[in-house]
Motif scaffolding. Structure first.
Motif, PDB file in Angstrom:
ATOM      1  N   ARG A 263     -44.908 -25.825   8.180  1.00  0.00           N
ATOM      2  CA  ARG A 263     -44.609 -25.007   7.045  1.00  0.00           C
ATOM      3  C   ARG A 263     -43.686 -25.811   6.006  1.00  0.00           C
ATOM      4  NH1 ARG A 263     -41.847 -19.865   9.694  1.00  0.00           N
ATOM      5  NH2 ARG A 263     -42.011 -19.256   7.276  1.00  0.00           N
ATOM      6  N   PRO A 264     -44.360 -26.603   5.428  1.00  0.00           N
ATOM      7  CA  PRO A 264     -43.454 -27.694   4.771  1.00  0.00           C
ATOM      8  C   PRO A 264     -42.672 -26.973   3.665  1.00  0.00           C
ATOM      9  CG  PRO A 264     -45.769 -28.087   4.272  1.00  0.00           C
ATOM     10  CD  PRO A 264     -45.725 -27.311   5.527  1.00  0.00           C
ATOM     11  N   SER A 265     -43.324 -25.928   3.071  1.00  0.00           N
ATOM     12  CA  SER A 265     -42.825 -25.026   2.031  1.00  0.00           C
ATOM     13  C   SER A 265     -41.416 -24.589   2.214  1.00  0.00           C
ATOM     14  CB  SER A 265     -43.844 -24.238   1.459  1.00  0.00           C
ATOM     15  OG  SER A 265     -44.012 -23.190   2.142  1.00  0.00           O
ATOM     16  N   SER A 266     -40.993 -24.336   3.693  1.00  0.00           N
ATOM     17  CA  SER A 266     -40.194 -23.589   3.964  1.00  0.00           C
ATOM     18  C   SER A 266     -38.806 -24.515   4.416  1.00  0.00           C
ATOM     19  CB  SER A 266     -40.288 -22.460   5.045  1.00  0.00           C
ATOM     20  OG  SER A 266     -40.859 -22.948   6.249  1.00  0.00           O
ATOM     21  N   VAL A 267     -39.104 -25.787   4.638  1.00  0.00           N
ATOM     22  CA  VAL A 267     -38.202 -26.749   4.984  1.00  0.00           C
ATOM     23  C   VAL A 267     -36.976 -26.823   4.246  1.00  0.00           C
ATOM     24  CG1 VAL A 267     -37.888 -29.201   5.625  1.00  0.00           C
ATOM     25  CG2 VAL A 267     -39.957 -28.253   6.167  1.00  0.00           C
ATOM     26  N   ASN A 268     -35.793 -26.710   5.008  1.00  0.00           N
ATOM     27  CA  ASN A 268     -34.396 -26.804   4.359  1.00  0.00           C
ATOM     28  C   ASN A 268     -34.191 -28.465   4.340  1.00  0.00           C
ATOM     29  OD1 ASN A 268     -31.864 -27.071   4.103  1.00  0.00           O
ATOM     30  ND2 ASN A 268     -31.324 -25.187   5.066  1.00  0.00           N
ATOM     31  N   TRP A 269     -34.617 -29.162   3.294  1.00  0.00           N
ATOM     32  CA  TRP A 269     -34.188 -30.424   3.233  1.00  0.00           C
ATOM     33  C   TRP A 269     -32.932 -30.899   3.338  1.00  0.00           C
ATOM     34  CZ3 TRP A 269     -38.541 -32.833   4.021  1.00  0.00           C
ATOM     35  CH2 TRP A 269     -39.684 -32.393   3.753  1.00  0.00           C
ATOM     36  N   ARG A 270     -32.030 -30.169   3.158  1.00  0.00           N
ATOM     37  CA  ARG A 270     -30.345 -30.603   3.212  1.00  0.00           C
ATOM     38  C   ARG A 270     -30.368 -30.558   4.803  1.00  0.00           C
ATOM     39  NH1 ARG A 270     -26.118 -27.400   4.591  1.00  0.00           N
ATOM     40  NH2 ARG A 270     -24.140 -28.282   4.235  1.00  0.00           N
ATOM     41  N   LEU A 271     -30.757 -29.564   5.501  1.00  0.00           N
ATOM     42  CA  LEU A 271     -30.540 -29.704   7.101  1.00  0.00           C
ATOM     43  C   LEU A 271     -31.555 -30.848   7.628  1.00  0.00           C
ATOM     44  CD1 LEU A 271     -29.385 -28.289   9.574  1.00  0.00           C
ATOM     45  CD2 LEU A 271     -31.551 -26.796   9.293  1.00  0.00           C
ATOM     46  N   ALA A 272     -32.472 -30.930   7.134  1.00  0.00           N
ATOM     47  CA  ALA A 272     -33.522 -32.019   7.680  1.00  0.00           C
ATOM     48  C   ALA A 272     -32.798 -33.427   7.511  1.00  0.00           C
ATOM     49  CB  ALA A 272     -34.772 -31.893   6.961  1.00  0.00           C
TER      50      ALA A 272
END
Length: 476
Positions: A263-272
Protein backbone atom coordinates in the motif's frame (compact mmCIF):
# COMPACT_ATOMS: atom_id res chain seq x y z
CA UNK A 1 5.48 19.12 29.71
CA UNK A 2 4.85 17.60 26.28
CA UNK A 3 1.63 15.64 25.96
CA UNK A 4 3.49 12.44 25.09
CA UNK A 5 5.40 12.59 28.36
CA UNK A 6 2.49 13.48 30.59
CA UNK A 7 1.67 10.55 32.88
CA UNK A 8 -1.59 11.81 34.29
CA UNK A 9 -3.74 14.72 35.24
CA UNK A 10 -2.64 17.29 37.79
CA UNK A 11 -3.58 16.56 41.37
CA UNK A 12 -6.59 18.34 42.74
CA UNK A 13 -6.36 20.08 46.13
CA UNK A 14 -8.07 17.06 47.66
CA UNK A 15 -5.43 14.85 46.03
CA UNK A 16 -2.61 16.88 47.53
CA UNK A 17 -4.23 16.60 50.95
CA UNK A 18 -4.33 12.82 50.53
CA UNK A 19 -0.67 12.74 49.53
CA UNK A 20 0.26 14.82 52.55
CA UNK A 21 -1.69 12.60 54.97
CA UNK A 22 -0.13 9.45 53.56
CA UNK A 23 3.35 10.94 53.80
CA UNK A 24 2.76 12.07 57.38
CA UNK A 25 1.47 8.62 58.33
CA UNK A 26 4.50 6.97 56.77
CA UNK A 27 6.84 9.25 58.67
CA UNK A 28 5.16 8.62 62.04
CA UNK A 29 5.13 4.84 61.57
CA UNK A 30 8.74 4.82 60.42
CA UNK A 31 9.86 6.88 63.43
CA UNK A 32 8.09 4.58 65.88
CA UNK A 33 8.74 1.15 64.33
CA UNK A 34 12.29 1.54 62.97
CA UNK A 35 14.13 1.36 59.62
CA UNK A 36 12.63 -1.94 58.39
CA UNK A 37 9.11 -0.66 58.87
CA UNK A 38 10.19 2.61 57.23
CA UNK A 39 11.07 0.78 54.01
CA UNK A 40 7.85 -1.24 54.07
CA UNK A 41 5.65 1.78 54.77
CA UNK A 42 7.39 3.86 52.10
CA UNK A 43 6.89 1.14 49.52
CA UNK A 44 3.25 0.77 50.54
CA UNK A 45 2.61 4.51 50.34
CA UNK A 46 4.28 4.82 46.94
CA UNK A 47 2.29 1.83 45.74
CA UNK A 48 -1.00 3.30 46.88
CA UNK A 49 -0.21 6.66 45.31
CA UNK A 50 0.82 4.93 42.11
CA UNK A 51 -2.39 2.91 42.06
CA UNK A 52 -4.44 6.06 42.54
CA UNK A 53 -2.75 8.41 40.07
CA UNK A 54 -0.63 6.26 37.70
CA UNK A 55 -2.45 2.93 37.35
CA UNK A 56 -0.84 2.34 33.95
CA UNK A 57 2.62 2.41 35.48
CA UNK A 58 1.61 0.04 38.31
CA UNK A 59 -0.02 -2.39 35.88
CA UNK A 60 3.11 -2.41 33.70
CA UNK A 61 5.28 -2.96 36.78
CA UNK A 62 3.12 -5.95 37.71
CA UNK A 63 2.95 -7.61 34.31
CA UNK A 64 6.67 -7.21 33.67
CA UNK A 65 8.00 -7.75 37.18
CA UNK A 66 10.26 -10.44 35.71
CA UNK A 67 12.37 -7.73 34.07
CA UNK A 68 13.66 -6.40 37.39
CA UNK A 69 12.51 -8.59 40.30
CA UNK A 70 15.86 -10.37 40.63
CA UNK A 71 17.61 -7.09 41.38
CA UNK A 72 15.02 -5.55 43.72
CA UNK A 73 13.61 -8.53 45.61
CA UNK A 74 16.53 -8.77 48.11
CA UNK A 75 15.72 -5.25 49.28
CA UNK A 76 11.97 -5.79 49.69
CA UNK A 77 10.54 -7.24 52.92
CA UNK A 78 7.66 -8.80 50.95
CA UNK A 79 7.47 -10.65 47.65
CA UNK A 80 7.23 -8.05 44.89
CA UNK A 81 4.90 -10.14 42.74
CA UNK A 82 2.42 -10.52 45.59
CA UNK A 83 2.69 -6.83 46.49
CA UNK A 84 2.03 -5.70 42.92
CA UNK A 85 -0.81 -8.22 42.59
CA UNK A 86 -2.42 -6.67 45.67
CA UNK A 87 -2.01 -3.15 44.28
CA UNK A 88 -3.55 -4.30 41.00
CA UNK A 89 -6.47 -5.91 42.81
CA UNK A 90 -7.06 -2.66 44.73
CA UNK A 91 -7.98 -1.00 41.44
CA UNK A 92 -11.41 -2.51 42.07
CA UNK A 93 -12.10 0.49 44.36
CA UNK A 94 -11.83 3.26 41.72
CA UNK A 95 -13.44 0.97 39.13
CA UNK A 96 -16.50 0.48 41.32
CA UNK A 97 -16.66 4.15 42.31
CA UNK A 98 -16.49 5.19 38.64
CA UNK A 99 -20.11 5.03 37.52
CA UNK A 100 -19.38 5.48 33.82
CA UNK A 101 -20.86 3.04 31.36
CA UNK A 102 -18.33 0.51 30.02
CA UNK A 103 -18.19 -0.37 26.34
CA UNK A 104 -16.31 -3.66 25.99
CA UNK A 105 -17.20 -6.81 24.03
CA UNK A 106 -18.94 -9.34 26.25
CA UNK A 107 -17.68 -12.24 24.12
CA UNK A 108 -14.06 -11.62 25.01
CA UNK A 109 -14.86 -11.39 28.73
CA UNK A 110 -16.83 -14.65 28.57
CA UNK A 111 -13.85 -16.40 26.98
CA UNK A 112 -11.50 -14.96 29.62
CA UNK A 113 -13.73 -16.31 32.39
CA UNK A 114 -14.04 -19.61 30.51
CA UNK A 115 -10.25 -19.93 30.53
CA UNK A 116 -10.15 -19.47 34.30
CA UNK A 117 -12.93 -22.05 34.73
CA UNK A 118 -11.07 -24.52 32.49
CA UNK A 119 -8.01 -24.22 34.70
CA UNK A 120 -10.15 -24.66 37.80
CA UNK A 121 -12.13 -27.60 36.40
CA UNK A 122 -9.01 -29.28 35.03
CA UNK A 123 -7.84 -29.88 38.59
CA UNK A 124 -10.66 -32.42 39.06
CA UNK A 125 -9.18 -34.98 36.64
CA UNK A 126 -5.50 -33.96 36.74
CA UNK A 127 -2.99 -36.81 37.24
CA UNK A 128 -1.48 -35.05 40.27
CA UNK A 129 -4.00 -33.21 42.43
CA UNK A 130 -1.41 -31.32 44.46
CA UNK A 131 0.35 -29.96 41.37
CA UNK A 132 -3.02 -29.05 39.87
CA UNK A 133 -4.23 -27.19 42.95
CA UNK A 134 -0.97 -25.24 43.10
CA UNK A 135 -1.46 -24.20 39.47
CA UNK A 136 -5.06 -23.16 40.13
CA UNK A 137 -4.05 -21.08 43.15
CA UNK A 138 -1.23 -19.47 41.17
CA UNK A 139 -3.47 -18.59 38.23
CA UNK A 140 -6.43 -17.27 40.18
CA UNK A 141 -4.41 -15.32 42.77
CA UNK A 142 -1.72 -13.83 40.51
CA UNK A 143 -3.33 -13.68 37.05
CA UNK A 144 -7.10 -13.89 36.83
CA UNK A 145 -8.34 -11.93 39.87
CA UNK A 146 -5.83 -9.04 40.14
CA UNK A 147 -5.62 -8.40 36.41
CA UNK A 148 -9.33 -7.77 35.81
CA UNK A 149 -9.75 -4.55 37.85
CA UNK A 150 -6.28 -3.30 36.86
CA UNK A 151 -6.89 -3.80 33.14
CA UNK A 152 -10.37 -2.24 33.33
CA UNK A 153 -8.96 0.83 35.13
CA UNK A 154 -6.08 1.28 32.69
CA UNK A 155 -8.31 0.70 29.68
CA UNK A 156 -10.82 3.29 30.84
CA UNK A 157 -8.73 6.32 29.76
CA UNK A 158 -6.14 6.97 27.09
CA UNK A 159 -3.76 8.69 29.53
CA UNK A 160 -3.56 5.48 31.58
CA UNK A 161 -2.79 3.44 28.46
CA UNK A 162 -0.10 6.00 27.65
CA UNK A 163 1.35 5.55 31.14
CA UNK A 164 1.46 1.81 30.53
CA UNK A 165 3.32 2.11 27.21
CA UNK A 166 5.79 4.70 28.53
CA UNK A 167 6.53 2.52 31.56
CA UNK A 168 7.50 -0.36 29.28
CA UNK A 169 9.68 1.92 27.19
CA UNK A 170 11.39 3.06 30.39
CA UNK A 171 11.97 -0.54 31.50
CA UNK A 172 13.53 -1.33 28.16
CA UNK A 173 15.82 1.72 28.42
CA UNK A 174 16.95 0.64 31.89
CA UNK A 175 17.81 -2.87 30.70
CA UNK A 176 19.73 -1.56 27.67
CA UNK A 177 21.82 0.88 29.72
CA UNK A 178 22.52 -1.72 32.42
CA UNK A 179 23.30 -4.35 29.79
CA UNK A 180 25.83 -2.21 27.94
CA UNK A 181 27.47 -1.33 31.27
CA UNK A 182 27.87 -5.01 32.26
CA UNK A 183 28.65 -6.52 28.85
CA UNK A 184 31.05 -9.47 29.09
CA UNK A 185 33.05 -10.99 26.21
CA UNK A 186 32.75 -14.49 27.69
CA UNK A 187 29.43 -14.98 29.53
CA UNK A 188 25.86 -14.63 28.24
CA UNK A 189 24.45 -11.31 29.37
CA UNK A 190 22.22 -11.33 32.44
CA UNK A 191 20.83 -8.00 33.64
CA UNK A 192 19.08 -7.16 36.94
CA UNK A 193 19.30 -10.77 38.08
CA UNK A 194 16.88 -12.17 35.49
CA UNK A 195 17.18 -14.85 32.82
CA UNK A 196 18.52 -14.20 29.34
CA UNK A 197 15.09 -14.43 27.66
CA UNK A 198 13.75 -11.60 29.82
CA UNK A 199 16.87 -9.54 29.08
CA UNK A 200 16.40 -9.90 25.32
CA UNK A 201 12.66 -9.22 25.40
CA UNK A 202 13.10 -6.14 27.60
CA UNK A 203 15.90 -4.69 25.48
CA UNK A 204 13.95 -5.14 22.25
CA UNK A 205 11.09 -3.08 23.65
CA UNK A 206 13.17 -0.06 22.60
CA UNK A 207 13.08 -0.66 18.82
CA UNK A 208 9.59 -2.17 19.01
CA UNK A 209 8.02 0.78 20.84
CA UNK A 210 10.35 3.19 19.09
CA UNK A 211 8.60 2.38 15.81
CA UNK A 212 5.10 1.54 17.10
CA UNK A 213 4.77 4.48 19.48
CA UNK A 214 7.64 6.95 19.93
CA UNK A 215 8.19 7.77 16.24
CA UNK A 216 4.49 8.63 15.97
CA UNK A 217 4.73 11.23 18.72
CA UNK A 218 5.96 14.81 18.70
CA UNK A 219 8.19 14.39 21.73
CA UNK A 220 11.78 15.09 20.70
CA UNK A 221 13.29 13.78 23.97
CA UNK A 222 11.54 10.44 23.55
CA UNK A 223 12.53 10.21 19.90
CA UNK A 224 16.14 11.05 20.72
CA UNK A 225 16.17 8.38 23.41
CA UNK A 226 14.76 5.79 21.00
CA UNK A 227 17.29 6.68 18.30
CA UNK A 228 20.26 6.57 20.68
CA UNK A 229 19.24 3.33 22.44
CA UNK A 230 18.04 1.25 19.48
CA UNK A 231 21.48 0.08 18.21
CA UNK A 232 22.68 -0.80 21.77
CA UNK A 233 19.37 -2.63 22.30
CA UNK A 234 20.25 -5.06 19.51
CA UNK A 235 23.73 -5.50 21.00
CA UNK A 236 22.21 -6.38 24.38
CA UNK A 237 19.74 -8.81 22.79
CA UNK A 238 22.56 -10.55 20.88
CA UNK A 239 24.72 -10.67 24.00
CA UNK A 240 21.93 -12.44 25.90
CA UNK A 241 21.99 -15.30 23.38
CA UNK A 242 18.19 -15.63 23.39
CA UNK A 243 17.11 -16.15 19.83
CA UNK A 244 13.31 -16.11 19.95
CA UNK A 245 12.80 -12.41 20.76
CA UNK A 246 15.16 -11.32 17.96
CA UNK A 247 13.66 -13.69 15.40
CA UNK A 248 10.11 -12.58 16.17
CA UNK A 249 11.04 -8.90 16.05
CA UNK A 250 12.60 -9.53 12.65
CA UNK A 251 9.42 -11.33 11.58
CA UNK A 252 7.24 -8.41 12.65
CA UNK A 253 9.53 -6.03 10.80
CA UNK A 254 9.33 -8.10 7.63
CA UNK A 255 5.55 -8.30 7.80
CA UNK A 256 5.26 -4.55 8.38
CA UNK A 257 7.57 -3.88 5.42
CA UNK A 258 5.60 -6.12 3.07
CA UNK A 259 2.35 -4.58 4.24
CA UNK A 260 3.67 -1.06 3.63
CA UNK A 261 4.99 -1.90 0.18
CA UNK A 262 1.62 -3.37 -0.79
CA UNK A 263 0.00 0.00 0.00
CA UNK A 264 2.60 2.61 -1.11
CA UNK A 265 0.10 5.47 -1.03
CA UNK A 266 -0.36 5.05 2.73
CA UNK A 267 3.34 4.81 3.65
CA UNK A 268 4.50 7.19 6.37
CA UNK A 269 7.77 8.26 4.74
CA UNK A 270 9.00 10.04 7.86
CA UNK A 271 8.62 6.85 9.85
CA UNK A 272 10.10 4.77 7.04
CA UNK A 273 13.15 7.04 6.97
CA UNK A 274 13.64 6.74 10.72
CA UNK A 275 13.38 2.94 10.57
CA UNK A 276 15.82 2.70 7.66
CA UNK A 277 18.32 4.96 9.39
CA UNK A 278 18.11 2.99 12.63
CA UNK A 279 18.55 -0.27 10.72
CA UNK A 280 21.76 0.97 9.11
CA UNK A 281 23.03 2.40 12.39
CA UNK A 282 22.27 -0.86 14.20
CA UNK A 283 24.19 -2.91 11.64
CA UNK A 284 27.20 -0.59 11.98
CA UNK A 285 27.12 -0.68 15.80
CA UNK A 286 26.74 -4.48 15.89
CA UNK A 287 29.66 -4.86 13.48
CA UNK A 288 31.86 -2.69 15.68
CA UNK A 289 30.75 -4.46 18.88
CA UNK A 290 30.97 -7.98 17.44
CA UNK A 291 34.38 -8.64 18.99
CA UNK A 292 33.05 -7.71 22.44
CA UNK A 293 30.02 -10.01 22.30
CA UNK A 294 30.22 -13.25 24.31
CA UNK A 295 31.03 -16.27 22.17
CA UNK A 296 28.54 -18.39 24.13
CA UNK A 297 25.77 -16.11 22.90
CA UNK A 298 26.73 -15.62 19.27
CA UNK A 299 27.43 -19.34 18.77
CA UNK A 300 23.82 -20.10 19.69
CA UNK A 301 22.61 -18.35 16.55
CA UNK A 302 24.94 -20.46 14.41
CA UNK A 303 23.90 -23.68 16.13
CA UNK A 304 20.25 -22.81 15.58
CA UNK A 305 20.89 -22.40 11.86
CA UNK A 306 22.55 -25.83 11.84
CA UNK A 307 19.57 -27.28 13.71
CA UNK A 308 17.07 -25.89 11.20
CA UNK A 309 19.09 -27.26 8.31
CA UNK A 310 19.36 -30.64 10.04
CA UNK A 311 15.60 -30.77 10.64
CA UNK A 312 14.96 -29.87 7.01
CA UNK A 313 17.25 -32.73 5.96
CA UNK A 314 15.45 -35.28 8.11
CA UNK A 315 16.61 -34.46 11.63
CA UNK A 316 19.19 -37.23 11.87
CA UNK A 317 21.63 -35.17 13.96
CA UNK A 318 19.32 -32.44 15.27
CA UNK A 319 20.00 -33.23 18.92
CA UNK A 320 23.71 -32.60 18.49
CA UNK A 321 23.19 -29.41 16.49
CA UNK A 322 21.28 -27.50 19.17
CA UNK A 323 20.24 -29.24 22.40
CA UNK A 324 17.95 -26.39 23.48
CA UNK A 325 15.99 -26.47 20.22
CA UNK A 326 15.96 -30.28 20.21
CA UNK A 327 14.48 -30.34 23.70
CA UNK A 328 11.71 -27.95 22.67
CA UNK A 329 10.88 -30.12 19.68
CA UNK A 330 10.58 -33.15 21.99
CA UNK A 331 8.38 -31.19 24.39
CA UNK A 332 6.15 -30.07 21.53
CA UNK A 333 5.87 -33.64 20.25
CA UNK A 334 4.83 -34.80 23.72
CA UNK A 335 2.19 -32.07 23.98
CA UNK A 336 0.75 -33.07 20.60
CA UNK A 337 0.70 -36.73 21.65
CA UNK A 338 -1.13 -35.90 24.88
CA UNK A 339 -3.71 -33.92 22.93
CA UNK A 340 -4.21 -36.78 20.47
CA UNK A 341 -4.67 -39.23 23.35
CA UNK A 342 -7.05 -36.96 25.32
CA UNK A 343 -8.70 -34.65 22.75
CA UNK A 344 -11.94 -33.95 24.62
CA UNK A 345 -10.68 -32.47 27.89
CA UNK A 346 -6.90 -32.93 27.87
CA UNK A 347 -4.84 -34.32 30.74
CA UNK A 348 -5.92 -31.69 33.25
CA UNK A 349 -4.36 -28.72 35.00
CA UNK A 350 -0.61 -29.19 35.42
CA UNK A 351 -0.84 -32.53 33.64
CA UNK A 352 2.07 -31.79 31.33
CA UNK A 353 4.37 -31.15 34.30
CA UNK A 354 3.36 -34.47 35.83
CA UNK A 355 3.58 -36.57 32.67
CA UNK A 356 6.68 -35.03 31.11
CA UNK A 357 9.16 -36.92 33.36
CA UNK A 358 7.30 -40.19 32.65
CA UNK A 359 7.56 -39.84 28.87
CA UNK A 360 10.88 -38.07 28.26
CA UNK A 361 14.49 -38.63 29.33
CA UNK A 362 15.49 -36.73 32.48
CA UNK A 363 17.53 -34.16 30.50
CA UNK A 364 14.57 -33.33 28.27
CA UNK A 365 11.66 -33.36 30.73
CA UNK A 366 10.39 -29.90 31.66
CA UNK A 367 7.20 -28.67 33.41
CA UNK A 368 5.76 -26.99 30.30
CA UNK A 369 6.19 -27.40 26.53
CA UNK A 370 7.37 -23.82 25.88
CA UNK A 371 4.30 -23.24 23.70
CA UNK A 372 1.15 -21.68 25.14
CA UNK A 373 -1.11 -23.07 22.43
CA UNK A 374 0.20 -26.64 22.75
CA UNK A 375 0.11 -26.46 26.54
CA UNK A 376 -3.56 -25.45 26.52
CA UNK A 377 -4.31 -28.15 23.95
CA UNK A 378 -2.53 -30.86 25.93
CA UNK A 379 -4.02 -29.94 29.31
CA UNK A 380 -7.55 -28.84 28.29
CA UNK A 381 -8.15 -30.49 24.93
CA UNK A 382 -10.51 -29.06 22.34
CA UNK A 383 -12.10 -26.56 24.80
CA UNK A 384 -8.64 -25.14 25.51
CA UNK A 385 -7.94 -24.75 21.78
CA UNK A 386 -11.30 -23.04 21.20
CA UNK A 387 -10.82 -20.61 24.09
CA UNK A 388 -7.26 -19.73 23.06
CA UNK A 389 -8.15 -19.15 19.40
CA UNK A 390 -11.24 -17.18 20.39
CA UNK A 391 -9.29 -14.89 22.73
CA UNK A 392 -6.63 -14.19 20.12
CA UNK A 393 -9.30 -13.49 17.49
CA UNK A 394 -11.11 -11.05 19.79
CA UNK A 395 -7.85 -9.26 20.62
CA UNK A 396 -6.97 -8.61 16.97
CA UNK A 397 -10.43 -8.04 15.54
CA UNK A 398 -11.58 -5.54 18.17
CA UNK A 399 -11.81 -1.97 16.95
CA UNK A 400 -9.82 0.30 19.26
CA UNK A 401 -9.88 4.09 19.66
CA UNK A 402 -7.57 6.11 17.42
CA UNK A 403 -4.16 6.83 18.92
CA UNK A 404 -0.64 5.40 18.86
CA UNK A 405 -0.81 4.19 22.46
CA UNK A 406 -3.67 1.81 21.62
CA UNK A 407 -1.92 0.56 18.52
CA UNK A 408 1.26 0.05 20.53
CA UNK A 409 -0.57 -2.23 22.98
CA UNK A 410 -1.75 -4.39 20.09
CA UNK A 411 1.77 -4.60 18.66
CA UNK A 412 3.12 -5.48 22.10
CA UNK A 413 0.58 -8.26 22.47
CA UNK A 414 1.44 -9.71 19.06
CA UNK A 415 5.14 -9.68 19.94
CA UNK A 416 4.65 -11.37 23.32
CA UNK A 417 2.12 -13.81 21.87
CA UNK A 418 4.69 -14.98 19.31
CA UNK A 419 7.27 -15.33 22.08
CA UNK A 420 4.84 -17.41 24.13
CA UNK A 421 4.78 -19.98 21.32
CA UNK A 422 8.44 -20.84 21.92
CA UNK A 423 8.84 -20.06 25.63
CA UNK A 424 7.02 -19.28 28.87
CA UNK A 425 4.45 -21.18 30.91
CA UNK A 426 0.73 -20.31 30.73
CA UNK A 427 0.50 -20.24 34.52
CA UNK A 428 3.27 -17.66 35.02
CA UNK A 429 3.26 -15.64 31.78
CA UNK A 430 1.51 -12.58 33.19
CA UNK A 431 2.86 -10.27 30.49
CA UNK A 432 1.10 -11.98 27.58
CA UNK A 433 -2.16 -12.57 29.45
CA UNK A 434 -2.20 -9.00 30.79
CA UNK A 435 -1.71 -7.47 27.34
CA UNK A 436 -4.49 -9.70 26.00
CA UNK A 437 -6.90 -8.69 28.75
CA UNK A 438 -6.09 -5.01 28.29
CA UNK A 439 -7.01 -5.28 24.61
CA UNK A 440 -10.29 -6.92 25.56
CA UNK A 441 -11.38 -4.25 28.06
CA UNK A 442 -10.17 -0.97 26.53
CA UNK A 443 -13.19 1.29 26.64
CA UNK A 444 -14.60 2.09 23.19
CA UNK A 445 -17.63 4.41 23.54
CA UNK A 446 -20.01 4.50 20.55
CA UNK A 447 -19.07 8.10 19.65
CA UNK A 448 -15.37 7.15 19.54
CA UNK A 449 -16.17 4.02 17.56
CA UNK A 450 -18.09 6.08 15.01
CA UNK A 451 -15.21 8.52 14.64
CA UNK A 452 -12.81 5.61 14.11
CA UNK A 453 -15.00 4.20 11.39
CA UNK A 454 -15.22 7.59 9.67
CA UNK A 455 -11.43 7.90 9.89
CA UNK A 456 -11.10 4.51 8.21
CA UNK A 457 -13.32 5.73 5.39
CA UNK A 458 -11.22 8.85 4.93
CA UNK A 459 -7.82 7.21 4.69
CA UNK A 460 -6.83 7.27 8.34
CA UNK A 461 -8.37 10.62 9.15
CA UNK A 462 -6.54 12.61 6.48
CA UNK A 463 -9.82 13.85 5.00
CA UNK A 464 -9.24 12.14 1.67
CA UNK A 465 -11.74 9.49 0.59
CA UNK A 466 -10.43 5.94 0.86
CA UNK A 467 -9.75 4.04 -2.34
CA UNK A 468 -12.44 1.43 -1.71
CA UNK A 469 -14.89 2.61 0.94
CA UNK A 470 -16.99 -0.08 2.56
CA UNK A 471 -20.69 0.68 2.12
CA UNK A 472 -22.81 0.49 5.18
CA UNK A 473 -19.89 0.68 7.63
CA UNK A 474 -21.19 3.85 9.27
CA UNK A 475 -24.68 3.78 10.62
CA UNK A 476 -26.97 6.58 9.44
Amino acid sequence: MAPALSLGARLSPRGWVLVGLLGLTAGVVAAVAGPAASVLVTVAVLGLLGSAFTPGLVFAAYLFVGFYKGALQPYSPVDLTVLLALLSALQIVPVVLDRRERHVPIGGIILWVALALLILGGAIYAPDQQVALNKVALWWALVFLPMIPAAVRVGSEERYVRQFVLALFGMGALVVVAGIATLSPTERLVVLGENTIEVSRAALLIPLLGVAYVARQRSRPLLAMAVVLTPPAFVVALASGSRGPLLFLALLGAVATVRSLSRPSSVNWRLAGIVAGLAVASVVVISVAAASLPGKSTSRFGSFTDFVQSEAAGGANSSSADMSAAIRVSLSDLAISLFEEHPLFGVGTGGFETLSPRNLPPKMAEPYPHDAFLQLAAEFGIPGVIVFVGLVAFAFRRRLPQGPSFGAVRVLYLYFLLNSLVSMDIYTDRATWGLLLLLLVIDMPPVIRRRSEIADLTDGGSGRPAERPSPGLVSP
